[in-house]
Design an enzyme around this catalytic site. Structure first.
Site, mmCIF file in Angstrom:
data_model
loop_
_atom_site.group_PDB
_atom_site.id
_atom_site.type_symbol
_atom_site.label_atom_id
_atom_site.label_comp_id
_atom_site.label_asym_id
_atom_site.label_seq_id
_atom_site.Cartn_x
_atom_site.Cartn_y
_atom_site.Cartn_z
ATOM 1 N N ASN A 174 15.958 2.136 -77.803
ATOM 2 C CA ASN A 174 15.354 2.250 -79.114
ATOM 3 C C ASN A 174 14.255 1.194 -79.147
ATOM 4 O OD1 ASN A 174 14.834 3.231 -81.619
ATOM 5 N ND2 ASN A 174 16.656 2.353 -82.587
ATOM 6 N N ARG A 176 20.655 4.223 -73.661
ATOM 7 C CA ARG A 176 19.434 4.781 -74.223
ATOM 8 C C ARG A 176 18.574 3.634 -74.701
ATOM 9 N NH1 ARG A 176 19.276 4.987 -80.033
ATOM 10 N NH2 ARG A 176 17.680 6.579 -79.904
ATOM 11 N N LYS A 200 10.069 1.854 -89.292
ATOM 12 C CA LYS A 200 10.086 0.752 -88.333
ATOM 13 C C LYS A 200 9.315 -0.463 -88.851
ATOM 14 C CE LYS A 200 10.767 3.789 -84.331
ATOM 15 N NZ LYS A 200 11.982 3.213 -83.738
ATOM 16 N N HIS A 260 24.102 5.324 -89.744
ATOM 17 C CA HIS A 260 22.785 5.830 -89.365
ATOM 18 C C HIS A 260 22.053 6.481 -90.539
ATOM 19 C CE1 HIS A 260 24.412 5.820 -85.105
ATOM 20 N NE2 HIS A 260 23.277 5.192 -84.979
ATOM 21 N N TYR A 306 12.379 11.203 -81.765
ATOM 22 C CA TYR A 306 13.810 11.021 -81.574
ATOM 23 C C TYR A 306 14.376 12.103 -80.675
ATOM 24 C CZ TYR A 306 14.148 7.809 -85.520
ATOM 25 O OH TYR A 306 14.026 6.751 -86.365
ATOM 26 N N GLU A 312 15.189 -2.138 -77.575
ATOM 27 C CA GLU A 312 16.640 -2.276 -77.500
ATOM 28 C C GLU A 312 17.166 -1.408 -76.363
ATOM 29 O OE1 GLU A 312 17.523 -3.018 -82.254
ATOM 30 O OE2 GLU A 312 18.105 -1.122 -81.324
#
Lengths: 321, 346, 203
Positions: free
Chosen positions: B225, B223, B317, B193, B37, B265
């Protein structure tokens, strides 16, 4: 990544003298295209080349937020200040080119509010004009209480009365009229949000009264732009960029940093938003904190400074910039 | 139209596929041979011609099929689209942004004609034509956010900016990586989050929020993901987890190349003008492992990323149980040679 | 110091403080069961004038009957004893809808009660952080099934069976203020039938 600033080249399309102290300016895009719509309460930073000194002053937008053909600001002349408003009053005329920032909103409406109660003092009326235009288009519930020194200086009072009727209440100092704040607040329905823009004393009074009457801080909104104060010139060392700069008597530290070609972040340029917060590497002397961003404790430690409004007196000041 | 857009499904027989052109422009999210991250935000400026970054909103060969899938999801569960009452203005902002962008960037597919607040919108791929009054909900068949996001690929959330925080107070969420809009609507930035592991401790969300609160009009950012999805299912929602969950346990070495998908994403964050809200489009791109390894650099790199990923992230995930099988498959495409920097194919 | 100590958790899990007297033009207090003790403790530090402006709605449940007299002894301007939150709702909504800005809201007791009353206050425009909450008593949770959307009250075990659709759900700490519930997610979706034994976690 650093914050990018979206600048808009504009031309002055209209200058209207409203009264001895206040002028209204209308800006249109130089390329003839539309400006972005904006949100009620937003300001733009107007860049001026004041005889070699680059001024960047924030002014609330007061035109209708949905009007994308032009932006309007009102400027109150400040005869003892550093000159940004004087420059606009004395030198800027129809047809002049200026650069403004994209609109930024640090005084937005909370659209969850069941009702919006607005208190304006003097030139603090401007953000409310845009907000009322928006609310009125959305059938929002609002009420404005507008205090000015006298009817001659209450720019827009007649206009607003004509447009919104009893939802606008006027108070004139020279007629000994004063907002009856406690009863006004006591009668508001739960879920009302309170907004105040005006002189510091008025903001403090309204915030204190609301707190004492149990209003949640999330329901009390205020905007106060400080004009950067003038003072004695001083020297500052910028450690990261390895430069030493001198801040002139009617220049702000932020303006001096920018004049030296060093990129520094900012939004409000009035000590309110926190964006320009800068670490102090070392300080032999006294930082004159003028912002209302840093806490009293932070100000006391001297580890941080807000260069948009704060100054320094002493032997040496080194900043991480 | 027929030549521009695939006839394909994201459910039942799962006929979704990427053309060779779509594979080459796939937004592979790993710029190096590892992943952790970070606040990996960069300006959302136009990218190379033909890339997914070329336009503000990318319209690709999956457009029509994705919109059909969204309509099916909403018919089954209308709670996937929600807008708290104060977010209507932000919905109009979003509608304006999307219509203006698409009409500018894809004039052969979309047209927008304005006369004051009388607007006329033409969407040729979906065969929609609508005359309406901007700002007047009664002139549209849905609220403004729902209306335009039924015609735009990707999920959308609208975040209200108040009290020095961002609040997820509206959204159209049908292509999500296992989170529930119905549950999360109304939450603050840190709250929605909250379930993400590791990132809070690293201060990622504190820094991201501070940055986003200062996001400027006209200066959007983006960004990536990513996660993994078995079968090209756009709608991996918690609501329907009992239906799609079992597929995770049904992969075999023979089917993994066809059934396992890297799900990327492309997230953009855009300050909206009238509401001062932030639009958060989350565009989902799927690619089968079999398609992905046709780009040798990506096959090598994905193997290394998955191999070295912390276990918490694999669990979060949702592919921890399949990781060994994924590595067996991907190892065949990793000859150990170095990879070039950046995300694009060599 | 709060009487209930919760384990550190994720950022969406609510935390609770200790009720304190705050200036206001009126004071609404809603409590259930052991929550009454938080109001009685508040009486130690608050000025007696607080109670002349206070409306108390109290839901004693099984463990709170012993406190009703003590609450009456505070001489609040209104004291309403209700058999359940559902029964108290119309009265609560009436109070909230006719109240003025400056109303202080104090909630005490179980998470279910506080969460629902907070959501009712938010619906009339009170910022959630302006509502004071102090946890007392049972740790039983109000959990929404993310699949069927049904809410199961008084969940004490993890996993548990959804009282609406019957799926076996594990209980997350992820919490929605809007729904006033924790999230329950099917525990055996990937391997149907493999449900671990229920453990008493919330008592």
């Amino acid at each position: 990544m650093s914050m990018s600033h979206n600048k808009i080249p504009v031309t002055v399309a209209e200058v209207v003298t409203l009264n001895p102290l206040i002028k209204r300016f209308r800006f249109v895009r130089r390329d003839g295209a539309s400006l972005p719509a904006f949100s009620g309460g937003a300001h733009v930073v107007v860049e001026m080349d004041d005889h070699g000194t680059r001024r960047m002053n924030p002014y609330s937008l007061m035109s209708a937020p949905s009007d994308t053909t032009g932006y309007e600001i009102s400027v109150r002349r400040d005869d003892v200040g550093r000159g940004g408003s004087l420059y606009l009053h004395q030198h800027v005329k129809v047809g002049d080119d200026l650069v403004i920032s994209a609109p930024v909103n640090l005084f937005g409406l909370d659209l969850q509010a069941k009702k919006h109660l607005m208190l304006a003092g003097g030139i603090g009326i401007t953000p409310f004009i845009a907000q009322m235009a928006l609310l009125s288009a959305m059938a929002g519930r609002f009420e404005l209480h507008y205090a000015a020194r006298n009817p001659g200086l209450a720019a827009y009072a007649d206009d607003l009365r004509a447009r919104y009727g009893d939802r606008v209440q006027l108070y004139y100092d020279d007629q000994d009229q004063k907002i009856a704040l406690a009863p006004l607040l006591a009668g508001q329905p739960l879920g009302t949000h309170l907004y105040v823009c005006g002189p510091k004393g008025m903001i403090d009074w309204v915030r204190r009264t609301a707190t004492d009457m149990g209003w949640p801080q999330q329901c009390v909104h205020y905007e106060e732009f400080l004009a950067p104060p003038t003072g004695k010139p001083f020297q500052v060392e910028l450690a990261a960029s390895q430069k030493t700069i001198t801040v002139g008597p009617d220049q702000s530290l932020l303006e001096a940093i920018e004049a030296a070609g060093v990129d520094a972040p900012y939004l409000c340029r009035g000590g309110a938003c926190g964006q320009c917060e800068t670490d102090v590497v070392s300080c032999d002397g006294h930082i004159q904190h003028h912002d209302h961003w840093l806490s009293d404790e932070e100000k006391a430690t001297g580890h941080k400074i807000m260069p948009c409004v704060s100054r320094f007196e002493g032997r040496s000041l080194v900043l991480d910039r | 139209m027929g030549l521009d857009f695939n006839q394909e499904t994201f459910r039942n027989d799962f006929t979704f596929r990427n053309s060779p052109k779509a594979i080459r422009r796939f937004p592979f999210p790993f710029h190096e041979d590892g992943y952790m991250y970070s606040v990996n935000l960069e300006p959302h400026v136009p990218g190379p011609k033909g890339s997914v970054f070329e336009h503000t909103f990318d319209v690709d060969e999956h457009y029509v099929a994705e919109m059909r899938d969204r309509a099916l999801v909403l018919a089954e569960d209308p709670l996937r689209c929600q807008s708290l009452p104060h977010m209507t203005l932000a919905g109009w902002d979003l509608l304006e942004l999307i219509m203006t962008s698409k009409a500018r960037d894809y004039p052969h597919w979309f047209e927008l004609h304005k006369q004051g607040d009388k607007w006329h919108w033409i969407n040729k791929p979906l065969e929609i034509e609508q005359k309406f009054t901007f700002g007047d909900e009664t002139t549209l068949p849905y609220g403004p956010m729902e209306y335009i996001t039924r015609q735009t690929q990707g999920d959308f959330s609208l975040q209200d900016h108040r009290d020095d925080n961002l609040w997820m107070d509206a959204g159209m969420i049908t292509t999500q990586a296992d989170w529930s809009l119905d549950f999360d609507v109304g939450m603050s930035f840190h709250e929605w989050h909250a379930p993400v592991p590791l990132a809070h401790e690293k201060g990622i969300f504190d820094r991201a929020l501070k940055f986003l609160l200062n996001l400027q009009l006209g200066a959007p950012v983006r960004r990536f993901n990513w996660t993994m999805t078995v079968d090209p299912l756009l709608d991996t929602s918690p609501e329907t987890y009992p239906q799609w969950g079992p597929t995770r346990a049904s992969l075999t070495p023979e089917t993994i190349g066809k059934r396992m998908h890297l799900r990327v994403e492309l997230q953009t964050l855009i300050r909206l003008p009238r509401s001062n809200a932030i639009a958060f489009p989350i565009r989902c791109y799927l690619i089968k492992f079999d398609e992905l390894v046709t780009v040798p650099k990506w096959g090598r790199r994905l193997h290394r990323v998955i191999r070295d990923l912390p276990e918490e992230l694999a669990v979060y995930k949702g592919f921890a149980r399949n990781r060994p099988m994924m590595l067996d498959y991907l190892a065949q495409y990793d000859d150990g040679t170095p990879t070039s920097p950046g995300i694009w194919p060599d | 110091m709060p009487k209930t100590v919760f384990e550190p958790s994720i950022k969406s899990r609510p935390t609770y403080g200790v009720l304190e007297h705050r200036p206001g033009t009126a004071h609404l207090m809603v409590a259930d069961a052991e929550g009454a003790q938080a109001l009685l403790d508040l009486a130690h530090s608050a000025p007696p004038t607080l109670w002349t402006q206070a409306m108390i709605v109290y839901i004693p449940g099984r463990s709170g009957q012993q406190f009703t007299q003590a609450l009456a002894n505070l001489s609040p301007s209104q004291l309403h004893i209700s058999p359940s939150y559902a029964a108290a709702q119309p009265r609560l909504h009436k109070i909230l809808q006719t109240a003025h800005a400056g109303l202080q809201i104090y909630l005490a007791g179980t998470e279910s009660l506080m969460g629902q009353a907070q959501a009712a206050a938010m619906a009339v425009g009170v910022p959630h952080r302006a509502v004071q909450m102090e946890h007392r008593g049972s740790l039983a949770r109000r959990v929404q099934c993310v699949h069927c959307k049904g809410i199961t009250e008084n969940v004490t075990t993890d996993p548990f069976e959804c009282s609406h659709c019957g799926l076996n759900l594990f209980v997350r700490d992820h919490y929605s203020r809007r729904i006033a519930a924790f999230q329950g997610v099917n525990i055996d979706a990937e391997d149907p039938g493999q449900v671990p034994p229920a453990v008493e976690r919330f008592t």
